[in-house]
Write an enzyme that holds these catalytic residues in place. Structure first.
Site, short mmCIF file in Angstrom:
data_model
loop_
_atom_site.label_atom_id
_atom_site.label_comp_id
_atom_site.label_asym_id
_atom_site.label_seq_id
_atom_site.Cartn_x
_atom_site.Cartn_y
_atom_site.Cartn_z
CB ALA A 179 -0.33 -7.58 -3.38
N GLY A 204 -6.99 9.60 8.11
CA GLY A 204 -5.66 9.73 7.88
C GLY A 204 -4.52 10.24 8.94
CB CYS A 206 -15.10 7.28 5.74
SG CYS A 206 -14.04 8.76 5.26
N GLY A 250 0.83 -1.16 -0.03
CA GLY A 250 -0.14 -0.14 0.08
C GLY A 250 0.74 1.23 0.01
CB SER A 272 1.43 1.06 -4.32
OG SER A 272 0.19 1.86 -4.33
N GLY A 308 -0.89 5.27 5.15
CA GLY A 308 -0.19 4.32 6.10
C GLY A 308 1.04 3.42 5.46
CB CYS A 338 -10.16 16.13 11.44
SG CYS A 338 -11.71 15.94 12.30
C1 FAD Z 1 -13.37 11.86 1.07
C2 FAD Z 1 -12.55 11.66 2.11
C3 FAD Z 1 -12.04 12.55 3.07
C4 FAD Z 1 -11.36 12.35 3.89
N1 FAD Z 1 -10.86 13.22 5.00
C5 FAD Z 1 -10.02 13.24 5.86
C6 FAD Z 1 -9.49 14.28 6.81
O1 FAD Z 1 -9.81 15.39 6.46
N2 FAD Z 1 -8.60 14.13 7.76
C7 FAD Z 1 -8.01 12.74 7.67
O2 FAD Z 1 -7.38 12.54 8.85
N3 FAD Z 1 -8.57 11.71 7.08
C8 FAD Z 1 -9.55 11.86 6.23
N4 FAD Z 1 -10.04 10.98 5.53
C9 FAD Z 1 -9.36 9.53 5.74
C10 FAD Z 1 -8.17 9.19 5.18
O3 FAD Z 1 -8.15 9.56 3.70
C11 FAD Z 1 -7.97 7.79 5.43
O4 FAD Z 1 -7.92 7.37 6.75
C12 FAD Z 1 -6.63 7.33 4.56
O5 FAD Z 1 -6.50 7.34 3.28
C13 FAD Z 1 -6.18 5.75 5.33
O6 FAD Z 1 -4.89 5.69 4.46
P1 FAD Z 1 -4.59 4.03 4.30
O7 FAD Z 1 -3.19 4.00 3.88
O8 FAD Z 1 -4.99 3.30 5.41
O9 FAD Z 1 -5.46 3.36 2.99
P2 FAD Z 1 -5.83 4.06 1.70
O10 FAD Z 1 -5.64 5.66 1.69
O11 FAD Z 1 -7.16 3.46 1.12
O12 FAD Z 1 -4.74 3.46 0.72
C14 FAD Z 1 -4.55 2.22 0.39
C15 FAD Z 1 -3.42 2.03 -0.52
O13 FAD Z 1 -3.28 0.47 -0.80
C16 FAD Z 1 -3.03 0.30 -2.11
N5 FAD Z 1 -3.74 -0.97 -2.47
C17 FAD Z 1 -4.96 -1.56 -1.95
N6 FAD Z 1 -5.00 -2.82 -2.38
C18 FAD Z 1 -3.91 -3.31 -2.78
C19 FAD Z 1 -3.20 -4.56 -3.34
N7 FAD Z 1 -3.93 -5.56 -3.53
N8 FAD Z 1 -1.81 -4.37 -3.82
C20 FAD Z 1 -1.26 -3.31 -3.66
N9 FAD Z 1 -1.70 -1.91 -3.29
C21 FAD Z 1 -2.88 -1.99 -2.84
C22 FAD Z 1 -3.61 1.45 -2.92
O14 FAD Z 1 -3.24 1.47 -4.02
C23 FAD Z 1 -3.40 2.51 -2.02
O15 FAD Z 1 -2.07 2.82 -2.04
C24 FAD Z 1 -10.72 11.00 4.29
C25 FAD Z 1 -11.11 10.20 3.42
C26 FAD Z 1 -12.00 10.37 2.51
C27 FAD Z 1 -12.59 9.08 1.54
#
Ligand code: FAD
Length: 404
Positions: free
Chosen positions: A84, A317, A165, A13, A40, A17, A350
């Site tokens: 993956a 995030g 969310c 990913g 990713s 994270g 936030c």
């Molecule tokens: C519209 C919106 C507004 C938001 N606003 C805020 C905010 O103001 N403040 C805040 O703190 N949070 C906010 N959030 C929440 C925040 O965006 C998420 O908490 C954050 O994106 C989570 O990060 P993550 O790395 O866990 O997952 P994600 O951001 O979902 O990323 C997942 C990653 O894994 C990769 N991936 C998935 N499956 C595979 C696979 N099988 N093989 C390889 N790669 C893979 C994807 O390509 C991506 O790179 C918001 C979310 C949304 C949708």
């Protein structure tokens, strides 16, 4: 665990994270002895919190993203683009693009899949509803918004049962209200807000300071009727229906879906629970596999309470970055043979865009009861939100993982 050979760390990913974990691991561990590989599906890091601005046409996807490869290669982290398909926790391999990549330590940060199957009509690619949950969905929402402005009508905005969310639904409602007022077109668009939360501002965390009172006042002032404990049961081209029989006319419906874990988690035996979320301990280490960590939306969490319509615990995030930094520190300790640092409960900060102003909210820890919770509203927070988005992108691109 002391090692003489190169230790292989694989991060799955490339978002909040994964990218934070990879950069933090590189900062903590010297290049000569540790190989760090990030896999990713997406080639770019996208600042997801800015997606509502893309949906409104204020920004483009290019404005809020950067290329992962150049960010990673400058720090000596290998980038493997691709999806993956399986993790074999016994053989310690990840399958991607027909290859098996071996790991000594794995960080799973694959985020979510929108569980659009939960409610008929959730969209955009499965039904007529719109969504902000990913870049492609947001680009569709932006195109639909442009068309809607030429032929406006009633809108329903909100979240589906089991959503976690919830903030973006509020932001979108306020931004839409503000944009329509500026065009003198608000009188053409009745907006209804529907949410599974038992009260406004619950956010899946049992409320935050005086968020409920503030949001109730704000919706009343802006003529946005709201329905709490609402269980959206169907979305059609012209309506949003609730399980209790209510139906609202709508020609633009944006309903945030409940989330499930990524398919690679559900399809890798033993890695996650049936919903695709990964069970971890306080150090973000898998409850069964010592060398597997998980951070961000992919982590299994329990709700803070049991309201009449289910609302799940959010993983923002901001919280994801805290998890990734903690997991990286624990992996570094595993490799060097030191102790894990004592876990710190997650806190949340936030800034919610209200269109003309913004609201800054903080809760520490995020799960009640808390030591601190505060809320402050003003135009300065809107400027701060815009500046922070640029600052975060530039920091992440250059491998700095500082968090306010
Ligand atoms: C519209 C919106 C507004 C938001 N606003 C805020 C905010 O103001 N403040 C805040 O703190 N949070 C906010 N959030 C929440 C925040 O965006 C998420 O908490 C954050 O994106 C989570 O990060 P993550 O790395 O866990 O997952 P994600 O951001 O979902 O990323 C997942 C990653 O894994 C990769 N991936 C998935 N499956 C595979 C696979 N099988 N093989 C390889 N790669 C893979 C994807 O390509 C991506 O790179 C918001 C979310 C949304 C949708």
């Amino acid at each position: 665990m002391g090692r003489t050979t190169r230790t292989r760390i694989v991060v799955l990913g490339g978002s909040f994270g994964g990218l934070t974990a990879a950069h933090e691991l590189r900062r903590l561990l010297p290049r000569e002895q540790r190989e760090i590989t990030l896999i990713s599906r997406d080639r770019s890091f996208v600042f997801i919190p800015s997606l509502p601005w893309v949906a409104m046409g204020h920004q483009t996807m290019d404005d809020i993203s950067f290329d992962l490869d150049s960010s990673l290669s400058s720090k000596g982290i290998e980038f493997v683009p691709g999806e993956a398909t399986a993790v074999d926790t016994q053989a310690r391999t990840v399958a991607v693009g027909g290859k098996e990549i071996e790991y000594d330590f794995l960080v799973v940060a694959t985020g979510h899949r929108s569980a659009n199957e939960a409610v008929p009509g959730l969209g955009p690619f499965d039904g007529p509803g719109h969504s902000l949950m990913s870049p492609p969905e947001t680009e569709e929402a932006a195109e639909a918004w442009k068309r809607f402005l030429d032929d406006p009508g009633p809108m329903v905005i909100g979240s589906a049962p089991g959503a976690s969310c919830l903030g973006p639904a509020y932001e979108f409602a306020f931004e839409v209200d503000h944009a329509l007022r500026r065009r003198n077109a608000r009188h053409l668009v009745p907006i209804t807000f529907v949410t599974p939360e038992p009260v406004l501002g619950h956010f899946g965390v049992g409320g935050m300071g005086r968020a409920r009172q503030f949001l109730e006042g704000e919706f009343e002032e802006r003529d946005i009727p709201y329905h709490t404990s609402a269980a959206v049961s169907k979305i059609t081209d012209s309506s949003v229906e609730l399980a209790d029989g209510h139906s609202f006319e709508s020609c633009y419906s944006l309903i945030i879906p409940p989330l499930a874990g990524a398919r690679v988690v559900t399809e890798s035996p033993g890695l996650g629970n049936p919903k695709g979320f990964v069970p971890v301990d306080d150090y973000y280490r898998h409850t069964e596999f010592d060398n597997v960590y998980a951070v961000g939306v992919t982590v299994a969490t329990s709700p803070v309470d049991q309201p009449p319509v289910p609302v799940n615990f959010p993983k923002t995030g901001h919280m994801t970055v805290q998890m990734a930094k903690a997991a990286a520190r624990s992996i570094a300790a595993d490799i060097r043979g030191g102790e894990h640092a004592a876990p710190r409960p997650l806190f949340v900060r936030c800034v919610m865009d209200l269109g003309d102003r913004a609201a800054h909210m903080m809760a520490d820890p995020v799960r009640p009861p808390r030591n601190r919770a505060s809320m402050s509203v003003g135009r300065r927070w809107l400027w701060a939100k815009r500046a922070y988005a640029r600052y975060f992108l530039s920091n992440m691109r250059s491998g700095r993982t500082w968090l306010p």
